[in-house]
Design a protein around this motif. Structure first.
Motif, PDB file in Angstrom:
ATOM      1  N   ILE A 191       0.956  -1.196  -0.008  1.00  0.00           N
ATOM      2  CA  ILE A 191      -0.059   0.143   0.025  1.00  0.00           C
ATOM      3  C   ILE A 191       0.867   1.440   0.144  1.00  0.00           C
ATOM      4  N   ILE A 192       1.804   1.222   0.805  1.00  0.00           N
ATOM      5  CA  ILE A 192       2.614   2.402   0.857  1.00  0.00           C
ATOM      6  C   ILE A 192       3.451   2.542  -0.411  1.00  0.00           C
ATOM      7  N   LYS A 193       3.937   1.454  -1.097  1.00  0.00           N
ATOM      8  CA  LYS A 193       4.642   1.669  -2.182  1.00  0.00           C
ATOM      9  C   LYS A 193       3.606   2.264  -3.585  1.00  0.00           C
ATOM     10  N   HIS A 194       2.564   1.848  -3.416  1.00  0.00           N
ATOM     11  CA  HIS A 194       1.378   2.111  -4.272  1.00  0.00           C
ATOM     12  C   HIS A 194       1.267   3.585  -4.401  1.00  0.00           C
ATOM     13  N   VAL A 195       1.255   4.089  -2.938  1.00  0.00           N
ATOM     14  CA  VAL A 195       0.779   5.729  -2.709  1.00  0.00           C
ATOM     15  C   VAL A 195       2.284   6.429  -3.449  1.00  0.00           C
ATOM     16  N   VAL A 196       3.252   5.744  -3.175  1.00  0.00           N
ATOM     17  CA  VAL A 196       4.514   6.790  -3.310  1.00  0.00           C
ATOM     18  C   VAL A 196       4.546   6.791  -4.710  1.00  0.00           C
ATOM     19  N   ALA A 197       4.313   5.440  -5.529  1.00  0.00           N
ATOM     20  CA  ALA A 197       4.636   5.575  -6.935  1.00  0.00           C
ATOM     21  C   ALA A 197       3.493   6.200  -7.766  1.00  0.00           C
ATOM     22  N   ASP A 221      12.608   6.843   2.533  1.00  0.00           N
ATOM     23  CA  ASP A 221      13.684   7.467   1.678  1.00  0.00           C
ATOM     24  C   ASP A 221      13.312   7.605   0.522  1.00  0.00           C
ATOM     25  N   VAL A 222      13.081   8.867  -0.301  1.00  0.00           N
ATOM     26  CA  VAL A 222      12.873   8.837  -1.599  1.00  0.00           C
ATOM     27  C   VAL A 222      13.833   9.954  -2.207  1.00  0.00           C
ATOM     28  N   SER A 223      13.698   9.589  -3.740  1.00  0.00           N
ATOM     29  CA  SER A 223      14.308  10.551  -4.509  1.00  0.00           C
ATOM     30  C   SER A 223      13.337  11.538  -5.369  1.00  0.00           C
ATOM     31  N   ILE A 224      13.579  12.723  -5.353  1.00  0.00           N
ATOM     32  CA  ILE A 224      12.414  13.510  -6.128  1.00  0.00           C
ATOM     33  C   ILE A 224      13.046  14.045  -7.337  1.00  0.00           C
ATOM     34  N   LEU A 225      11.709  14.445  -8.109  1.00  0.00           N
ATOM     35  CA  LEU A 225      12.086  15.151  -9.507  1.00  0.00           C
ATOM     36  C   LEU A 225      12.859  16.702  -9.367  1.00  0.00           C
ATOM     37  N   ALA A 226      13.651  16.614 -10.429  1.00  0.00           N
ATOM     38  CA  ALA A 226      14.352  17.706 -10.764  1.00  0.00           C
ATOM     39  C   ALA A 226      14.059  18.097 -12.162  1.00  0.00           C
ATOM     40  N   PRO A 227      13.750  19.643 -12.298  1.00  0.00           N
ATOM     41  CA  PRO A 227      14.289  20.475 -11.450  1.00  0.00           C
ATOM     42  C   PRO A 227      13.317  20.747 -10.388  1.00  0.00           C
ATOM     43  N   VAL A 228      13.576  21.153  -9.228  1.00  0.00           N
ATOM     44  CA  VAL A 228      12.671  21.425  -8.108  1.00  0.00           C
ATOM     45  C   VAL A 228      12.140  22.834  -8.387  1.00  0.00           C
ATOM     46  N   ASN A 229      11.112  22.908  -9.225  1.00  0.00           N
ATOM     47  CA  ASN A 229      10.305  24.156  -9.374  1.00  0.00           C
ATOM     48  C   ASN A 229       8.980  24.086  -8.505  1.00  0.00           C
ATOM     49  N   TYR A 230       8.996  23.319  -7.559  1.00  0.00           N
ATOM     50  CA  TYR A 230       7.607  23.028  -6.799  1.00  0.00           C
ATOM     51  C   TYR A 230       8.234  23.409  -5.137  1.00  0.00           C
ATOM     52  N   TYR A 231       7.323  23.387  -4.244  1.00  0.00           N
ATOM     53  CA  TYR A 231       7.647  23.528  -2.805  1.00  0.00           C
ATOM     54  C   TYR A 231       7.503  21.914  -2.302  1.00  0.00           C
ATOM     55  N   VAL A 232       8.637  21.712  -1.813  1.00  0.00           N
ATOM     56  CA  VAL A 232       8.941  20.376  -1.255  1.00  0.00           C
ATOM     57  C   VAL A 232       8.342  20.196  -0.221  1.00  0.00           C
ATOM     58  N   PRO A 233       8.264  20.729   1.093  1.00  0.00           N
ATOM     59  CA  PRO A 233       7.692  20.705   2.260  1.00  0.00           C
ATOM     60  C   PRO A 233       6.280  20.378   2.048  1.00  0.00           C
ATOM     61  N   ASP A 234       5.407  21.270   1.030  1.00  0.00           N
ATOM     62  CA  ASP A 234       4.097  20.893   0.987  1.00  0.00           C
ATOM     63  C   ASP A 234       3.864  19.528   0.253  1.00  0.00           C
ATOM     64  N   MET A 235       4.773  19.118  -0.785  1.00  0.00           N
ATOM     65  CA  MET A 235       4.694  17.942  -1.523  1.00  0.00           C
ATOM     66  C   MET A 235       4.909  16.722  -0.505  1.00  0.00           C
ATOM     67  N   LEU A 236       5.581  16.838   0.366  1.00  0.00           N
ATOM     68  CA  LEU A 236       5.904  15.891   1.354  1.00  0.00           C
ATOM     69  C   LEU A 236       4.786  15.583   2.498  1.00  0.00           C
ATOM     70  N   LYS A 237       4.241  16.771   2.760  1.00  0.00           N
ATOM     71  CA  LYS A 237       3.005  16.760   3.522  1.00  0.00           C
ATOM     72  C   LYS A 237       2.060  16.053   2.831  1.00  0.00           C
ATOM     73  N   GLN A 238       1.505  16.450   1.652  1.00  0.00           N
ATOM     74  CA  GLN A 238       0.605  15.722   1.052  1.00  0.00           C
ATOM     75  C   GLN A 238       0.818  14.224   0.850  1.00  0.00           C
ATOM     76  N   LEU A 239       2.156  13.784   0.536  1.00  0.00           N
ATOM     77  CA  LEU A 239       2.414  12.502   0.513  1.00  0.00           C
ATOM     78  C   LEU A 239       1.989  11.921   1.872  1.00  0.00           C
ATOM     79  N   GLN A 240       2.410  12.435   2.974  1.00  0.00           N
ATOM     80  CA  GLN A 240       2.045  11.891   4.320  1.00  0.00           C
ATOM     81  C   GLN A 240       0.540  11.544   4.440  1.00  0.00           C
ATOM     82  N   ARG A 241      -0.231  12.634   4.021  1.00  0.00           N
ATOM     83  CA  ARG A 241      -1.515  12.820   4.055  1.00  0.00           C
ATOM     84  C   ARG A 241      -2.229  11.282   3.308  1.00  0.00           C
ATOM     85  N   GLU A 242      -1.592  11.424   2.061  1.00  0.00           N
ATOM     86  CA  GLU A 242      -2.243  10.496   1.182  1.00  0.00           C
ATOM     87  C   GLU A 242      -1.926   8.822   1.793  1.00  0.00           C
ATOM     88  N   ILE A 243      -0.788   8.670   2.550  1.00  0.00           N
ATOM     89  CA  ILE A 243      -0.590   7.281   3.072  1.00  0.00           C
ATOM     90  C   ILE A 243      -1.303   7.330   4.225  1.00  0.00           C
TER      91      ILE A 243
END
Length: 271
Positions: A191-197, A221-243
């Protein structure tokens, strides 16, 4: 005698909260699952959790047998307490216990929702339903371990805000609890892998450590998309919420901890 009632469905964490609740309301004694507990120590009674089936467990909890009733009443006559907390699954049950022990009328009614948050109740239900674990608000040393063939382990020490020790809990798995659901570790991790993917900003999950010793916790632990033209903390908080939402949907509980770290950034490869 000043009598309090704390009630709620089985497996919602009443026993876990009992010692703190009693301290907060200056209650000296607790009646829980057939036991009389005074100042964090068992002084009389036999726990319903020693029983082999649910029917005899209920009878034990309501002091159906005369010798059990007499044991508690004798102890109360020799212990100087002027307040007592009765724990049960409903007002009807706590009233029945009060009447059976000849304590008088209950003056104060509380419910598990008054003392535990929704998330805490969800976690307690998860531990009960998926692991079959029950909590006793008595020290580990006072639990007769030969009654429990499958699990007896230390719970946690309960302290007041000024660090006065109020008591301890012990975790057991009673013989009558046969209906717990066993879930493979792979189900949780899939389930975790599915949400992250499915996160468009994650290029790879490098590491996943998942534990469900009591309630779900994880380190990712993840690798994220470059270039980083988005706000990383918000993206990670959203990922936490989805999990968390996925776990709530599948298991009716949100993980206690979701730690996410970043190793590096990289461009997504086209296929």
């Amino acid at each position: 005698m000043n009598i309090y009632s704390l009630s709620g469905p089985s497996g919602t964490g009443k026993s876990t909260s009992a010692l703190q609740f009693a301290h907060d309301h200056q209650i000296q004694a607790i009646i829980d699952d057939g036991l009389l507990i005074v100042n964090g120590e068992k002084v009389a009674g036999t726990s319903a959790k020693f029983e082999k089936n649910i029917v005899t467990a209920v009878r034990r909890a309501i002091f159906d047998e005369e010798w059990h009733k007499a044991d508690i009443m004798d102890a109360l006559s020799n212990v100087p307490v002027d307040s007592i907390l009765i724990i049960g699954t409903s007002d009807k049950m706590t009233k029945r216990i009060a009447k059976r022990l000849e304590l008088g009328d209950i003056q104060h009614y509380y419910y598990v929702e008054d003392v535990r948050s929704t998330k805490e109740i969800q976690m307690a239900r998860f531990v009960r339903e998926f692991q079959g674990k029950h909590v006793m608000p008595v020290p580990y040393k006072q639990v007769e371990q030969n009654f429990f063939k499958r699990l007896v382990q230390r719970g946690k020490e309960i302290f007041s805000p000024n660090r006065e020790k109020l008591g301890e809990t012990t975790i057991v798995r009673p013989d009558f609890h046969h209906q717990s659901i066993t879930i493979s570790q792979a189900v949780y991790t899939d389930i975790i892998k599915h949400v992250v993917a499915n996160n468009p900003y994650i290029t790879r999950m490098n590491h996943l450590h998942f534990s469900v010793a009591t309630v779900p916790t994880m380190r990712i632990d993840v690798s994220i998309l470059a270039p980083v033209n988005y706000y990383v903390p918000d993206m990670l908080k959203q990922l936490q919420r989805e999990i968390a939402q996925s776990f709530l949907f599948h298991f009716q509980v949100e993980p206690e901890e979701i730690h996410i770290t970043l190793s590096n950034t990289e461009s997504k490869k086209s296929h």
